[in-house]
Motif scaffolding. Sequence first.
Motif, PDB file in Angstrom:
ATOM      1  N   THR A  74       1.022  -1.184  -0.013  1.00  0.00           N
ATOM      2  CA  THR A  74       0.129  -0.141   0.104  1.00  0.00           C
ATOM      3  C   THR A  74       0.723   1.303   0.013  1.00  0.00           C
ATOM      4  O   THR A  74       2.147   1.188   0.011  1.00  0.00           O
ATOM      5  N   TYR A  75       0.284   2.648   0.227  1.00  0.00           N
ATOM      6  CA  TYR A  75       1.108   3.632   0.011  1.00  0.00           C
ATOM      7  C   TYR A  75       0.065   4.571   0.951  1.00  0.00           C
ATOM      8  O   TYR A  75      -0.817   4.819   1.012  1.00  0.00           O
ATOM      9  N   MET A  77      -0.395   8.135   1.987  1.00  0.00           N
ATOM     10  CA  MET A  77      -0.064   9.542   1.527  1.00  0.00           C
ATOM     11  C   MET A  77       0.305  11.010   2.388  1.00  0.00           C
ATOM     12  O   MET A  77       0.476  11.891   2.094  1.00  0.00           O
ATOM     13  N   PHE A  78       0.005  10.402   3.812  1.00  0.00           N
ATOM     14  CA  PHE A  78       0.033  11.412   4.809  1.00  0.00           C
ATOM     15  C   PHE A  78       1.410  11.185   4.940  1.00  0.00           C
ATOM     16  O   PHE A  78       2.159  12.479   5.580  1.00  0.00           O
ATOM     17  N   ASN A  79       2.229  10.031   5.189  1.00  0.00           N
ATOM     18  CA  ASN A  79       3.509  10.090   5.710  1.00  0.00           C
ATOM     19  C   ASN A  79       3.847  10.517   7.127  1.00  0.00           C
ATOM     20  O   ASN A  79       4.849  11.516   7.274  1.00  0.00           O
ATOM     21  N   TRP A  80       2.620  10.420   8.038  1.00  0.00           N
ATOM     22  CA  TRP A  80       2.867  10.638   9.142  1.00  0.00           C
ATOM     23  C   TRP A  80       4.146  10.758  10.102  1.00  0.00           C
ATOM     24  O   TRP A  80       4.706  11.391  10.897  1.00  0.00           O
ATOM     25  N   ALA A  81       4.588   9.363  10.026  1.00  0.00           N
ATOM     26  CA  ALA A  81       5.892   8.967  10.817  1.00  0.00           C
ATOM     27  C   ALA A  81       7.123   8.540   9.871  1.00  0.00           C
ATOM     28  O   ALA A  81       7.785   7.757  10.441  1.00  0.00           O
ATOM     29  N   GLY A  82       7.329   9.221   8.717  1.00  0.00           N
ATOM     30  CA  GLY A  82       8.363   9.165   7.997  1.00  0.00           C
ATOM     31  C   GLY A  82       8.642   7.655   7.188  1.00  0.00           C
ATOM     32  O   GLY A  82       9.360   7.427   6.599  1.00  0.00           O
ATOM     33  N   GLY A  83       7.443   7.086   7.105  1.00  0.00           N
ATOM     34  CA  GLY A  83       7.378   5.846   6.486  1.00  0.00           C
ATOM     35  C   GLY A  83       7.913   5.764   4.840  1.00  0.00           C
ATOM     36  O   GLY A  83       8.388   4.896   4.524  1.00  0.00           O
ATOM     37  N   GLN A  84       7.464   6.891   4.543  1.00  0.00           N
ATOM     38  CA  GLN A  84       7.776   7.168   2.670  1.00  0.00           C
ATOM     39  C   GLN A  84       9.120   7.069   2.553  1.00  0.00           C
ATOM     40  O   GLN A  84       9.749   6.487   1.323  1.00  0.00           O
ATOM     41  N   SER A  85      10.083   7.389   3.437  1.00  0.00           N
ATOM     42  CA  SER A  85      11.609   7.238   3.209  1.00  0.00           C
ATOM     43  C   SER A  85      12.158   5.752   2.973  1.00  0.00           C
ATOM     44  O   SER A  85      12.902   5.379   2.398  1.00  0.00           O
ATOM     45  N   VAL A  86      11.081   4.818   3.769  1.00  0.00           N
ATOM     46  CA  VAL A  86      11.405   3.441   3.498  1.00  0.00           C
ATOM     47  C   VAL A  86      10.891   3.003   2.149  1.00  0.00           C
ATOM     48  O   VAL A  86      11.704   2.423   1.439  1.00  0.00           O
ATOM     49  N   ALA A  87       9.714   3.288   2.044  1.00  0.00           N
ATOM     50  CA  ALA A  87       9.199   2.859   0.634  1.00  0.00           C
ATOM     51  C   ALA A  87       9.911   3.463  -0.471  1.00  0.00           C
ATOM     52  O   ALA A  87      10.041   2.739  -1.625  1.00  0.00           O
ATOM     53  N   ASN A  88      10.295   4.772  -0.208  1.00  0.00           N
ATOM     54  CA  ASN A  88      11.216   5.335  -1.533  1.00  0.00           C
ATOM     55  C   ASN A  88      12.462   5.178  -1.614  1.00  0.00           C
ATOM     56  O   ASN A  88      13.226   5.618  -2.430  1.00  0.00           O
ATOM     57  N   LEU A  89      12.992   4.272  -0.677  1.00  0.00           N
ATOM     58  CA  LEU A  89      14.559   3.878  -0.525  1.00  0.00           C
ATOM     59  C   LEU A  89      15.391   5.196  -0.558  1.00  0.00           C
ATOM     60  O   LEU A  89      16.465   5.272  -0.989  1.00  0.00           O
ATOM     61  N   THR A  90      14.904   6.090   0.395  1.00  0.00           N
ATOM     62  CA  THR A  90      15.510   7.359   0.559  1.00  0.00           C
ATOM     63  C   THR A  90      16.106   7.480   2.224  1.00  0.00           C
ATOM     64  O   THR A  90      16.451   8.524   2.563  1.00  0.00           O
TER      65      THR A  90
END
Length: 241
Positions: A74-75, A77-90
């Motif tokens: 899943t994805y 869109m809020f990125n409340w806790a910084g999880g997008q950095s894991v999914a985006n490999l950043t």
Amino acid sequence: MEMKKFIYIILLGLFILPVSCEKSVFESSPSDKYDANTVWSSLDLVQAFVNETYNGVGNWVTDGMGLGAMTDETYSMFNWAGGQSVANLTMDASNAQALGVNYNKGGTYSPDRDFTINSGKWGYMYYKIRAVNQFFDNIDNLDVPGEDERIKEMKGEMHFLRAYFYSQLVNVYGEAILITHQFDISDDLLDVTKSSYQDVTDYIVSECDSAIDLLPQSFPSEPGRATKGAAMALKAEQLLY
């Protein structure tokens, strides 16, 4: 001459104050918190200590980490806790301490501030694990006749919480450092190394087993506390992972 003599007497008095007076000045108990000796001599204060340790258990508001959003499931869109950095490999050293920080849970983080021990999920979970370790290092010194059952239940709760905190660490980071006691200033920290996912999972399972043995089926008058069923569920979840 009399005034000079008077000043000498005052100065002499300052130098011969009793030692007990000095201790009362420099070793008084803090007025805004309980000292350790007081906490570990009172069942009510130990109970408050256990209650505070529960604050490490997050939910979708206070934690905000969507583990599914860290995979291709899943994805967020809020990125409340910084999880997008894991999914985006950043995720890197500059933003890793933001992972798990949300609504004042998980410590504090600012990209222009040095890492602190209470930053991010990693630091916050170890902050709570330290509390559990402190509990087990001291609880057997508490002598409260007639309260064996309550102490047994508190031990079960803390075994559960330590298992939960380690499950949060190992399932987010893949490895974790197993710490089961309070560190002392004389401890050799050079021997501290990460344990494998399997080793941490084995420890989580053993902590859950201890909790299952000690916890009741329910706390009828106190909903929200860990129970035997909660410990069984956490064990099953970790083994499923």
